[in-house]
Design an enzyme around this catalytic site. Structure first.
Site, mmCIF file in Angstrom:
data_model
loop_
_atom_site.group_PDB
_atom_site.id
_atom_site.type_symbol
_atom_site.label_atom_id
_atom_site.label_comp_id
_atom_site.label_asym_id
_atom_site.label_seq_id
_atom_site.Cartn_x
_atom_site.Cartn_y
_atom_site.Cartn_z
ATOM 1 N N ASP A 128 43.611 -11.285 -6.186
ATOM 2 C CA ASP A 128 43.644 -10.083 -6.234
ATOM 3 C C ASP A 128 45.399 -9.855 -6.036
ATOM 4 O O ASP A 128 45.492 -10.433 -5.542
ATOM 5 C CB ASP A 128 42.826 -9.382 -4.069
ATOM 6 C CG ASP A 128 41.212 -10.076 -4.805
ATOM 7 O OD1 ASP A 128 40.802 -10.012 -5.681
ATOM 8 O OD2 ASP A 128 40.706 -10.367 -3.687
ATOM 9 N N ARG A 173 22.763 -12.980 -4.458
ATOM 10 C CA ARG A 173 24.083 -13.377 -3.712
ATOM 11 C C ARG A 173 24.523 -11.617 -3.485
ATOM 12 O O ARG A 173 24.545 -10.918 -5.000
ATOM 13 C CB ARG A 173 24.640 -13.892 -4.367
ATOM 14 C CG ARG A 173 25.999 -13.905 -3.384
ATOM 15 C CD ARG A 173 26.881 -15.539 -3.536
ATOM 16 N NE ARG A 173 28.344 -14.986 -2.634
ATOM 17 C CZ ARG A 173 29.212 -14.447 -2.632
ATOM 18 N NH1 ARG A 173 29.585 -14.641 -3.875
ATOM 19 N NH2 ARG A 173 30.507 -14.783 -1.777
#
Ligand SMILES: C=C1C[C@]23C[C@@]1(O)CC[C@H]2[C@@]12CCC[C@@](C)(C(=O)O1)[C@H]2[C@@H]3C(=O)O
Ligand SMILES: O=C(O)CCC(=O)C(=O)O
Ligand SMILES: [Fe+2]
Length: 401
Positions: free
Chosen positions: A258, A323
């Site tokens: 990230d 999920r």
């Protein structure tokens, strides 16, 4: 019937950063939930960057550390985790479990809407907020088995498109105050509260992570004297990984780091997140009810002059259960200069990265993806070689399609 206002949730300064780096995805968003077979376009089997080593069912038993923020040694434990893993889980973080549950419930509700409804809140190529595929799909020839909803600030305008009946049937969208029972507004309040709590936690965690390197608020130019970060730049994602007919061939979210300072991630009780540990391989992050995953981002690797590693991570999918994950991407103000902190550089530790703003770095990331950090590196062979797991000095990550 009152008209639904135009979507304009992104404050101008933030939108600038993204408008100049639009992401053009070549793919549509099909209804993954209804697919009984994995289409070829979702089959990652022959992609060289799918590294099979995983502790999903193998012998690797270690995983990222779980750190109790009430532990007197929390600072040292955090520093160690940032240096060795680039990720850890926190417990006793102060965010009420009920809020995590409500945000998860809103996420589940959003993604269970019919695909035509979700597409009414689509993210446009030069915009950042709304429903669609992960931006990182643009780097790959295969599509990830996931759907993403991006929020910056209030998600209300998008939520109005997703759940218009809450406005038209009952309330007609009038006035600023929601009468009781207006589910859309309640969802909006939940997500706004979630963002508020995440911001507080992200600041606290950032100071702990930096504190472990003896960095204080005086060392950070964009912090005010109290250590608050005015105009910090944060993005919240709601990620959905539907149960998949052929999970061994699919990829929920491909390996990436990230670009943040740090990311805080809440996942539902279905595991799927994996972190790459150098010398070990892909290591699964188990679910931990009430726990939150913290991931070191590229900007923290820069600030720490390579002492902390921005972890390469990915999400795998499974056959039986959907999920959900909620990553909160936290960074400095879009235009603040980020560079190796002066306290951490010296004659034997020259700065490894040139100064950069997050806004500029996002542009570089949008072009070079996992090679973004190496593209701003200024020392090719530092005296103490920093071996990062994030593509800075390895090539096992993304393939530019
Ligand atoms: C703030 C951001 C970082 C991010 C782009 C984004 O606008 C929101 C999503 C983030 C993410 C998540 C998946 C991988 C990634 C590379 C991507 O394409 O979207 C990251 C972006 C990033 O870290 O630059
Ligand atoms: O879903 C996950 O566990 C990972 C998501 C992620 O890494 C991201 O959205 O950047
Ligand atoms: Fe991520």
């Amino acid at each position: 019937m009152p008209s639904i206002p135009e979507i304009s949730t992104v404050p101008p300064k933030l939108s600038d950063a993204f408008r100049s780096h639009p992401v053009h995805l070549r793919h549509e968003c099909p209804d993954l939930t209804s697919l009984k077979e994995l289409p070829d376009s979702y089959d990652w089997t022959h992609q060289h960057y799918v590294i099979p080593a995983t502790n999903g069912d193998s012998a690797i038993s270690e995983s990222i550390p779980v750190i109790d923020l009430n532990d007197p040694n929390a600072l040292q434990l955090i520093g160690h985790a940032c240096k060795t893993w680039g990720a850890f889980q926190v417990i006793n973080h102060g965010i009420p479990t009920s809020l995590l549950d409500q945000a998860e419930c809103t996420t589940r509700h959003l993604f269970s809407l019919p695909v035509e409804q979700k597409l009414k809140a689509s993210r446009l190529p030069d915009a950042l907020t709304g429903y669609g595929l992960s931006r990182s799909n643009s780097f790959f020839s295969k599509i990830m088995w996931s759907e993403v909803f991006t929020i910056i600030g209030s998600p209300l305008d998008h939520f109005r498109h997703l759940w218009p009946e809450d406005y038209t049937k009952h309330w007609g969208g009038r006035g600023p105050i929601a009468p009781p029972g207006f589910q859309n507004l309640i969802k909006n309040e939940v997500m706004e509260e979630y963002e508020k709590e995440m911001t507080k936690s992200a600041e606290k965690l950032m100071w702990l992570m930096l504190g472990s390197l003896n960095i204080t608020k005086e060392d950070i130019e964009w912090a005010d004297p109290k250590g608050n970060i005015p105009d910090e730049f944060a993005v919240l994602h709601m990620n959905y990984y539907p149960a998949c007919p052929n999970p061994d061939r699919a990829m929920g979210m491909a390996a990436h780091s990230d670009s943040t300072i740090l990311t805080i991630l809440h996942q539902n009780n279905t595991a799927g997140l994996q972190v790459l540990k150098k010398g070990t391989g892909w290591v699964a992050v188990p679910t931990n009810p009430g726990g939150l995953v913290v991931i070191v981002g590229d900007l923290l690797q820069i600030l720490s002059n390579g002492s902390y590693i921005s972890a390469l991570h990915r999400a795998v999918v499974n056959r039986d259960k959907p999920r959900f994950s909620l990553p909160y991407f936290y960074g400095p103000p879009a235009r603040a200069q980020v560079s190796p902190l002066p306290k951490l550089v010296g004659p034997s530790d020259p700065p490894l990265y040139r100064p950069i703003t997050w806004s500029e770095f996002l542009g570089i990331k949008a072009k070079h993806f996992n090679n973004a950090l190496s593209s701003i590196r200024i020392c090719t062979s530092p005296p103490n070689e920093v071996v990062a797991a994030n593509g800075d000095n390895n090539t096992n990550s993304a393939e530019v399609a």
